[in-house]
Design an enzyme around this catalytic site. Structure first.
Site, short mmCIF file in Angstrom:
data_model
loop_
_atom_site.label_atom_id
_atom_site.label_comp_id
_atom_site.label_asym_id
_atom_site.label_seq_id
_atom_site.Cartn_x
_atom_site.Cartn_y
_atom_site.Cartn_z
N GLU A 145 27.60 83.17 23.54
CA GLU A 145 27.80 82.42 22.20
C GLU A 145 27.50 83.45 21.05
OE1 GLU A 145 25.65 78.50 20.11
OE2 GLU A 145 24.84 79.40 22.01
N LYS A 147 33.16 74.05 18.79
CA LYS A 147 32.00 73.24 19.38
C LYS A 147 32.05 71.57 18.89
CE LYS A 147 27.22 73.54 20.32
NZ LYS A 147 25.81 74.24 20.23
N CYS A 149 27.04 76.00 24.73
CA CYS A 149 25.57 75.92 24.73
C CYS A 149 25.29 74.43 25.11
CB CYS A 149 25.16 76.28 23.23
SG CYS A 149 23.16 76.53 23.25
#
Length: 512
Positions: free
Chosen positions: A269, A334, A385
């Protein structure tokens, strides 16, 4: 004297509940004593049996404070080290979070006592409802669900049918039956054979669940050679401009030997710590090198679009048919953002808290369901994540995409050597088990790993070491029932069982 006895009983109940709640952390990684989930659950369910109701509610509050304040204590690490928050304030924040999460358990015990629910299946159904609320209210925080602790237990296959929440349902049902047996044995000096038979029945079903899922390597697709890169860039220096060149050189050095040897190279990430618009030469060099050597690179970036919206994103570089263009290249954005980490919730109401926490910016959300990421003509179901903990989102994307692999990139360096990264990894493993697909996980400081379609760790890199994990990973044929239907069957069954218990309770009261 009677008041003193009552007060002593209340204190004892609260103390025991707190200790049983706190012991629950041992059920999860890195400890992995999965049987502790049942012992800790006994503390929660025992609160339903306590009288009066006020004492029961105090006991469940203490259980929840023990369970969550110990289980998520790792949150304070990022606040102290990277948010500049005083240590005492960070522990107070953890306590406040635990108190908030306790509300859902308070609701569970209150409703159980309000409607006199004692049937194990009814209690498990009610708990499914309150856990659902915990997972969706205010964007949700479904951390430390009992089911995650069972991924290495003999009952793991339940997750392939009903997901992690089905495993939680199983834990509550079994423990509620055992408590009922103990209660009858103490009061009536006999064994409750009905409850014992119920436990035997659900355990047999749990073992039988393995036979309902058939997964095998896909003979039509060649194994993919994948390299997972762990840069091990300490969080203290990651966003420091003085160390930027060092970070870039680290990734160049790790990626270069892989070009031409690995089909897909995966970086963590936000691997290059800057806005994507400011690192165009770096992105173009990765794209050109990958294209020349026939290796495609998946990399996480901090991306600002033409409308000035900023996203935590990921994209593929090195595709021969589609050269990299910042505003044109297909990317994943995301969806589930970290409250107070990636955005400040409740709009302007809490805007003053930006500087207290980690990032002084608000990121934008991507869509809930997005197209699969394509690399070497294989489909990757991406989660960045924090959002890997939201099983419903990953399942909905898998159903839409029919991806070959699950992929998550993350940076758990925020939480140092605490238990947080291990719990996070355990939750990622559950997604592989639920959906019956191999999981690839690239993490900045670890845990970087390849997990098979049964949720088992095949290989991983040591935490806090620079390195590359290269494996030949086969695509898998077949699907689990959970991958097709998600949580809906469990919710419908729980709703039916709960309604049945309430009707039965009402009719028994009417006949008295």
């Amino acid at each position: 004297m009677i008041d003193l006895v009552k007060k002593s009983t209340k204190i004892t109940a609260c103390l025991v509940s707190f200790l049983l709640g706190a012991s629950g952390v041992l059920a999860y990684s890195p400890f992995d004593f999965w049987a502790m989930a049942y012992i800790s659950a006994a503390g929660l369910l025992g609160c339903v049996m306590i009288s009066p109701r006020r004492t029961a509610l105090w006991a469940v509050f203490c259980w929840s404070i023990g369970y969550f304040s110990v289980g998520v204590n790792w949150i304070h690490v990022s606040m102290i080290q990277f948010g500049g928050v005083p240590e005492m304030v960070s522990y107070l924040a953890v306590l406040l979070l635990a108190a908030y999460l306790a509300l859902y358990n308070l609701l569970f015990v209150y409703l159980a006592k309000r409607f006199s629910l004692t049937n194990p299946l009814a209690l498990a159904s009610l708990f499914t409802f309150t856990e659902y609320l915990r997972g969706v209210m205010f964007t949700g925080f479904p951390w430390l669900q009992f089911g995650y602790s069972q991924i290495d237990s003999p009952f793991f296959a339940i997750a392939q049918i009903f997901g992690v929440e089905g495993l939680t349902f199983f834990v509550i049902t079994v423990m509620a039956c055992l408590l009922q047996i103990g209660r009858v044995l103490i009061k009536q000096k006999r064994i409750d054979w009905l409850q014992l038979g119920s436990i035997a029945f659900v355990v047999v079903l749990a073992f039988g669940a393995k036979s309902l899922t058939h997964l095998q390597k896909d003979p039509q697709k060649a194994p993919l050679v994948v390299s997972l890169v762990q840069g091990n860039i300490a969080q203290q220096i990651k966003w420091d401009p003085d160390y930027f060149a060092q970070t870039v050189q680290t990734y160049y050095r790790l990626v270069a030997p892989l070009l031409g040897k690995s089909d897909v190279i995966i970086l963590p990430e936000s691997a290059i710590p800057d806005l994507e618009s400011d690192i165009q030469p770096i992105m173009q060099s990765f794209d050109a090198a990958g294209s020349e050597k026939n290796s495609e690179i998946i990399i996480g970036t901090l991306y600002q679009d033409a409308n000035q919206e900023m996203f935590n994103s990921a994209l593929v570089l090195g595709n021969k048919q589609s050269a990299y263009q910042m505003f044109e290249s297909t990317r994943y954005k995301k969806h589930h953002l970290v409250p107070f980490g990636e955005y400040v919730p409740f709009g302007s109401l809490l805007d003053w808290m930006r500087e207290v926490f980690i990032l002084p910016i608000n990121l934008s959300q991507g869509e809930y369901v997005q197209p699969a990421m394509l690399a070497k003509n294989y489909r990757f179901n991406m989660a960045i994540c924090y959002e890997i903990i939201f099983g419903d989102q990953v399942q909905k994307n898998q159903l839409s995409q029919q991806s070959d692999y699950l992929l998550t990139i993350t940076n758990d360096a925020w939480f140092g050597a605490s238990i947080g990264p291990w719990q996070h990894f355990q939750m990622a493993r559950m997604r592989a088990l639920e959906l019956g697909k191999p999981l690839l996980r690239a993490a900045n400081t670890g845990i970087t790993a390849w997990v098979d379609e049964h949720g088992k760790v095949i290989s991983q890199l040591p935490q806090f070491e620079e390195g590359v994990l290269t494996e030949s990973v086969s695509a898998v044929m077949g699907e689990t029932l959970f991958s097709r239907y998600g949580n809906m069957p469990l919710y419908l069954i729980s709703l039916f069982l709960l309604a049945l218990a309430l009707v039965k309770q009402r009719s028994s009261k009417g006949s008295q």
